[in-house]
Design a protein around this motif. Structure first.
Motif, PDB file in Angstrom:
ATOM      1  N   PRO A  17      43.109-106.385 -86.428  1.00 26.06           N
ATOM      2  CA  PRO A  17      43.553-107.384 -87.416  1.00 26.06           C
ATOM      3  C   PRO A  17      45.047-107.719 -87.296  1.00 26.06           C
ATOM      4  O   PRO A  17      45.436-108.886 -87.411  1.00 26.06           O
ATOM      5  CB  PRO A  17      43.230-106.726 -88.760  1.00 26.06           C
ATOM      6  N   LYS A  18      45.884-106.720 -87.030  1.00 21.04           N
ATOM      7  CA  LYS A  18      47.320-106.985 -86.856  1.00 21.04           C
ATOM      8  C   LYS A  18      47.549-107.862 -85.630  1.00 21.04           C
ATOM      9  O   LYS A  18      48.335-108.814 -85.673  1.00 21.04           O
ATOM     10  CB  LYS A  18      48.096-105.674 -86.710  1.00 21.04           C
ATOM     11  N   GLU A  19      46.886-107.541 -84.519  1.00 20.71           N
ATOM     12  CA  GLU A  19      47.049-108.321 -83.291  1.00 20.71           C
ATOM     13  C   GLU A  19      46.557-109.747 -83.479  1.00 20.71           C
ATOM     14  O   GLU A  19      47.173-110.693 -82.974  1.00 20.71           O
ATOM     15  CB  GLU A  19      46.312-107.645 -82.145  1.00 20.71           C
ATOM     16  N   GLN A  20      45.460-109.909 -84.198  1.00 19.92           N
ATOM     17  CA  GLN A  20      44.944-111.253 -84.465  1.00 19.92           C
ATOM     18  C   GLN A  20      45.984-112.084 -85.202  1.00 19.92           C
ATOM     19  O   GLN A  20      46.190-113.265 -84.899  1.00 19.92           O
ATOM     20  CB  GLN A  20      43.652-111.184 -85.288  1.00 19.92           C
ATOM     21  N   GLN A  21      46.656-111.471 -86.152  1.00 16.45           N
ATOM     22  CA  GLN A  21      47.650-112.207 -86.920  1.00 16.45           C
ATOM     23  C   GLN A  21      48.910-112.474 -86.110  1.00 16.45           C
ATOM     24  O   GLN A  21      49.521-113.535 -86.255  1.00 16.45           O
ATOM     25  CB  GLN A  21      47.963-111.490 -88.235  1.00 16.45           C
ATOM     26  N   ASP A  49      49.232-108.754 -95.258  1.00 20.48           N
ATOM     27  CA  ASP A  49      48.068-108.115 -95.880  1.00 20.48           C
ATOM     28  C   ASP A  49      47.360-107.165 -94.914  1.00 20.48           C
ATOM     29  O   ASP A  49      46.732-106.196 -95.344  1.00 20.48           O
ATOM     30  CB  ASP A  49      47.088-109.164 -96.404  1.00 20.48           C
ATOM     31  N   ALA A  50      47.467-107.424 -93.600  1.00 22.36           N
ATOM     32  CA  ALA A  50      46.855-106.565 -92.585  1.00 22.36           C
ATOM     33  C   ALA A  50      47.723-105.347 -92.266  1.00 22.36           C
ATOM     34  O   ALA A  50      47.313-104.479 -91.502  1.00 22.36           O
ATOM     35  CB  ALA A  50      46.583-107.362 -91.311  1.00 22.36           C
ATOM     36  N   GLY A  51      48.930-105.293 -92.842  1.00 21.87           N
ATOM     37  CA  GLY A  51      49.785-104.124 -92.643  1.00 21.87           C
ATOM     38  C   GLY A  51      50.956-104.316 -91.701  1.00 21.87           C
ATOM     39  O   GLY A  51      51.679-103.363 -91.403  1.00 21.87           O
ATOM     40  N   THR A  75      54.676-105.101 -90.778  1.00 16.82           N
ATOM     41  CA  THR A  75      55.895-104.966 -91.568  1.00 16.82           C
ATOM     42  C   THR A  75      56.724-106.244 -91.465  1.00 16.82           C
ATOM     43  O   THR A  75      56.536-107.053 -90.553  1.00 16.82           O
ATOM     44  CB  THR A  75      56.747-103.774 -91.083  1.00 16.82           C
ATOM     45  N   LEU A  76      57.643-106.384 -92.394  1.00 17.53           N
ATOM     46  CA  LEU A  76      58.542-107.533 -92.356  1.00 17.53           C
ATOM     47  C   LEU A  76      59.351-107.551 -91.057  1.00 17.53           C
ATOM     48  O   LEU A  76      59.529-108.601 -90.446  1.00 17.53           O
ATOM     49  CB  LEU A  76      59.472-107.521 -93.568  1.00 17.53           C
ATOM     50  N   ASN A  77      59.804-106.392 -90.603  1.00 21.35           N
ATOM     51  CA  ASN A  77      60.589-106.349 -89.365  1.00 21.35           C
ATOM     52  C   ASN A  77      59.736-106.632 -88.138  1.00 21.35           C
ATOM     53  O   ASN A  77      60.231-107.215 -87.170  1.00 21.35           O
ATOM     54  CB  ASN A  77      61.344-105.031 -89.230  1.00 21.35           C
ATOM     55  N   GLU A  78      58.469-106.255 -88.141  1.00 22.73           N
ATOM     56  CA  GLU A  78      57.590-106.631 -87.027  1.00 22.73           C
ATOM     57  C   GLU A  78      57.428-108.147 -86.979  1.00 22.73           C
ATOM     58  O   GLU A  78      57.502-108.756 -85.911  1.00 22.73           O
ATOM     59  CB  GLU A  78      56.219-105.969 -87.167  1.00 22.73           C
ATOM     60  N   LEU A  79      57.235-108.748 -88.132  1.00 19.83           N
ATOM     61  CA  LEU A  79      57.087-110.200 -88.185  1.00 19.83           C
ATOM     62  C   LEU A  79      58.382-110.899 -87.798  1.00 19.83           C
ATOM     63  O   LEU A  79      58.367-111.883 -87.055  1.00 19.83           O
ATOM     64  CB  LEU A  79      56.624-110.639 -89.575  1.00 19.83           C
ATOM     65  N   ILE A  84      54.565-107.682-105.161  1.00 19.29           N
ATOM     66  CA  ILE A  84      54.001-107.200-103.895  1.00 19.29           C
ATOM     67  C   ILE A  84      55.156-106.660-103.072  1.00 19.29           C
ATOM     68  O   ILE A  84      56.071-107.396-102.716  1.00 19.29           O
ATOM     69  CB  ILE A  84      53.268-108.323-103.134  1.00 19.29           C
ATOM     70  N   ASN A  85      55.128-105.372-102.806  1.00 20.61           N
ATOM     71  CA  ASN A  85      56.209-104.723-102.069  1.00 20.61           C
ATOM     72  C   ASN A  85      55.786-104.499-100.624  1.00 20.61           C
ATOM     73  O   ASN A  85      55.158-103.495-100.299  1.00 20.61           O
ATOM     74  CB  ASN A  85      56.582-103.390-102.737  1.00 20.61           C
ATOM     75  N   ASP A  86      56.129-105.443 -99.770  1.00 21.21           N
ATOM     76  CA  ASP A  86      55.797-105.335 -98.355  1.00 21.21           C
ATOM     77  C   ASP A  86      56.694-104.300 -97.692  1.00 21.21           C
ATOM     78  O   ASP A  86      57.867-104.166 -98.032  1.00 21.21           O
ATOM     79  CB  ASP A  86      55.953-106.697 -97.669  1.00 21.21           C
ATOM     80  N   THR A  87      56.144-103.590 -96.733  1.00 25.42           N
ATOM     81  CA  THR A  87      56.898-102.589 -95.986  1.00 25.42           C
ATOM     82  C   THR A  87      57.911-103.289 -95.088  1.00 25.42           C
ATOM     83  O   THR A  87      57.572-104.234 -94.379  1.00 25.42           O
ATOM     84  CB  THR A  87      55.942-101.726 -95.139  1.00 25.42           C
TER      85      THR A  87
END
Length: 174
Positions: free
Chosen positions: A10-14, A39-41, A43-47, A82-85
């Motif tokens: 799911p993370k890779e799909q996103q 929502d798939a997990g 992190t903000l820094n990954e994005l 909503i507290n995103d990592t």
């Protein structure tokens, strides 16, 4: 990354969707993909890292617009409780000159030194690719190369006129 080559996690799909929407400049689609990624997990820094890398493939305007969309989305989600990592920051760059470790990274990824008439014709682009893309960007340690290639392939596939680069990155990705 998922070792099962038949499906993406799911993370890779996103990550693929986020990269494609960024490359096309599709802001509504990007917002949906960013939301699904969080929502798939992811992190903000990954994005952020995916979106920063996108400038090398689809330009600063689309990368900056996408980063702004992520910033607005993160603020909106935080205002709704909503507290995103946040996730890991990139570490210090490798020691030495970007051109040196970038050349090594590019050679490792491609399996051999990259040469050709285009780079003889326009040596500046060869230096920029090696020093900046494969050195400064691929040298960052907060995203592995497989994930970077997934984002790159998705962005290139979403754009027209990038078949040569897309085919090269598909080979690298395999």
């Amino acid at each position: 990354m998922n070792n099962d080559t038949s499906a993406l996690s799911p993370k890779e799909q996103q990550i693929a969707a986020i990269s494609a929407h960024t490359a096309r400049g599709d802001m509504p689609g990007l917002r949906n993909a960013l939301t699904a990624g969080l929502d798939a997990g992811l992190t903000l820094n990954e994005l952020k890292e995916v979106l920063v890398q996108m400038y090398a493939y689809c330009g600063f305007p689309r990368s900056l617009n996408a980063l702004n969309e992520l910033m607005v989305l993160a603020k909106d989600r935080a205002s709704r409780g909503i507290n995103d990592t946040v996730g890991a920051e990139a570490g210090a760059p490798p020691a030495g000159k970007s051109i040196d470790f970038g050349t090594a990274n590019q050679t490792k990824l491609c399996g051999a030194p990259v040469k050709g008439d285009l780079f003889l014709f326009a040596p500046a682009i060869d230096e920029f690719l090696k020093a900046h893309l494969f050195g400064d960007i691929f040298g960052r340690d907060n995203m592995d190369w497989k994930t970077r290639e997934l984002a790159t392939i998705a962005a290139l596939a979403a754009m027209t006129g990038t078949e040569s680069q897309l085919n090269s990155h598909i080979r690298i990705g395999k």
